[in-house]
Design an enzyme around this catalytic site. Structure first.
Site, PDB file in Angstrom:
ATOM      1  N   PRO A  12       1.022  -0.958   0.007  1.00  0.00           N
ATOM      2  CA  PRO A  12       0.211  -0.127   0.476  1.00  0.00           C
ATOM      3  C   PRO A  12       0.883   1.529  -0.501  1.00  0.00           C
ATOM      4  CG  PRO A  12      -0.329  -1.144   1.741  1.00  0.00           C
ATOM      5  CD  PRO A  12       1.121  -2.131   1.295  1.00  0.00           C
ATOM      6  N   ASN A  13       0.697   2.393  -0.558  1.00  0.00           N
ATOM      7  CA  ASN A  13       0.418   3.622  -0.975  1.00  0.00           C
ATOM      8  C   ASN A  13       1.783   3.876  -1.668  1.00  0.00           C
ATOM      9  OD1 ASN A  13      -0.595   5.194   0.589  1.00  0.00           O
ATOM     10  ND2 ASN A  13      -0.106   3.655   2.467  1.00  0.00           N
ATOM     11  N   ARG A  20       5.237  11.152  -3.155  1.00  0.00           N
ATOM     12  CA  ARG A  20       5.355  10.614  -1.347  1.00  0.00           C
ATOM     13  C   ARG A  20       6.253  10.950  -0.823  1.00  0.00           C
ATOM     14  NH1 ARG A  20       4.955   4.410   0.626  1.00  0.00           N
ATOM     15  NH2 ARG A  20       4.687   5.136   3.092  1.00  0.00           N
ATOM     16  N   TYR A  25      11.273   8.832   1.306  1.00  0.00           N
ATOM     17  CA  TYR A  25      10.879   7.838  -0.349  1.00  0.00           C
ATOM     18  C   TYR A  25      11.930   8.428  -1.524  1.00  0.00           C
ATOM     19  CZ  TYR A  25       7.739   5.619   3.977  1.00  0.00           C
ATOM     20  OH  TYR A  25       7.181   5.145   4.594  1.00  0.00           O
ATOM     21  N   ASN A  76       7.587  -5.719  -1.031  1.00  0.00           N
ATOM     22  CA  ASN A  76       8.115  -4.995  -0.187  1.00  0.00           C
ATOM     23  C   ASN A  76       6.437  -4.298   0.175  1.00  0.00           C
ATOM     24  OD1 ASN A  76       8.311  -2.126   1.355  1.00  0.00           O
ATOM     25  ND2 ASN A  76       8.945  -0.691  -0.477  1.00  0.00           N
ATOM     26  N   ALA A  79       3.503  -0.532   5.034  1.00  0.00           N
ATOM     27  CA  ALA A  79       2.938  -0.306   6.042  1.00  0.00           C
ATOM     28  C   ALA A  79       2.890  -2.193   6.840  1.00  0.00           C
ATOM     29  CB  ALA A  79       1.332   0.660   6.006  1.00  0.00           C
ATOM     30  N   GLU A 100      12.395  -9.284   1.432  1.00  0.00           N
ATOM     31  CA  GLU A 100      12.284  -8.422   1.534  1.00  0.00           C
ATOM     32  C   GLU A 100      12.806  -6.380   0.999  1.00  0.00           C
ATOM     33  OE1 GLU A 100      11.428  -8.640   5.777  1.00  0.00           O
ATOM     34  OE2 GLU A 100      10.436  -6.366   5.942  1.00  0.00           O
ATOM     35  N   HIS A 102      13.174  -2.723   1.664  1.00  0.00           N
ATOM     36  CA  HIS A 102      12.909  -1.447   2.019  1.00  0.00           C
ATOM     37  C   HIS A 102      13.184  -0.197   1.569  1.00  0.00           C
ATOM     38  CE1 HIS A 102       9.938  -3.705   5.214  1.00  0.00           C
ATOM     39  NE2 HIS A 102      10.269  -4.187   4.958  1.00  0.00           N
ATOM     40  N   LEU A 103      12.223   0.907   1.376  1.00  0.00           N
ATOM     41  CA  LEU A 103      13.089   1.875   0.158  1.00  0.00           C
ATOM     42  C   LEU A 103      13.909   2.535   1.914  1.00  0.00           C
ATOM     43  CD1 LEU A 103      10.632   2.928  -1.990  1.00  0.00           C
ATOM     44  CD2 LEU A 103      12.389   2.620  -2.575  1.00  0.00           C
ATOM     45  N   SER A 104      13.426   3.133   2.981  1.00  0.00           N
ATOM     46  CA  SER A 104      14.340   3.334   4.344  1.00  0.00           C
ATOM     47  C   SER A 104      14.424   2.500   4.630  1.00  0.00           C
ATOM     48  CB  SER A 104      13.281   4.640   4.538  1.00  0.00           C
ATOM     49  OG  SER A 104      11.866   3.736   5.034  1.00  0.00           O
ATOM     50  N   ARG A 109      14.176   4.531  12.485  1.00  0.00           N
ATOM     51  CA  ARG A 109      12.477   5.109  11.680  1.00  0.00           C
ATOM     52  C   ARG A 109      11.471   4.744  13.494  1.00  0.00           C
ATOM     53  NH1 ARG A 109       9.785   4.826   6.491  1.00  0.00           N
ATOM     54  NH2 ARG A 109       8.686   6.893   7.608  1.00  0.00           N
TER      55      ARG A 109
END
Ligand code: DQA
Length: 146
Positions: A12-13, A20, A25, A76, A79, A100, A102-104, A109
């Protein structure tokens, strides 16, 4: 069936990438990431099926289908990483190598991002490399001994 096809799943997103929160990101769009993954995979003889959805069940469906005709999954979960036992179970049931991405760097975080349900069923976890993380994922799966 052993088609050399990879499933690329974005949660999502991630359809909003490019606009965004670019400070987190980056400015690369999802279309650009999907194109780069397809190009890189093609160099190693892989096709890519790219799926993005904002809906948990649609992601589960795509992962279930991969068992039939894919040799690896790059995901990815966005959330849903932090909430979804259903996606984790689908990945386990697929019995395919999972990377898996993740960009960040989720570990630097908010605390609620530090745990991913998916990580325990992933062979490799890449976080914080930005869009290059997807490229590293392709390289890993292309070079992996099956
Ligand atoms: C993300 C990190 C998640 O915590 C977040 O919910 C996302 C994107 C990443 O790529 O850095 O949507 O998976």
């Amino acid at each position: 069936m052993t088609a050399r096809r990879l499933l690329l799943v974005n949660g999502p997103n991630l359809n909003m990438l490019g606009t965004r929160q670019p400070e987190i990101y980056g400015s690369t769009t999802l279309a650009q990431i999907e194109q780069r993954v397809a190009e890189l995979a093609a160099e190693s003889g892989f096709e890519v099926r790219a799926v993005q959805s904002n809906h948990e069940g649609a992601l589960v469906d795509a992962i279930q289908a991969a068992r039939q005709d894919c040799v690896g999954i790059i995901i990815n979960p966005a959330a849903y990483s932090h909430t979804s036992v259903a996606i984790r179970d689908a990945l386990s049931a697929a019995e395919l190598p999972v990377v898996e991405v993740h960009l960040s760097n989720i570990h630097t975080r908010e605390a609620f991002r530090h745990h991913s349900y998916v990580s325990a069923v992933a062979e490799v976890v890449i976080a914080g490399a930005g869009p290059a993380g997807y490229e590293y994922a392709v390289r890993y799966l292309a070079e992996r001994k099956s």
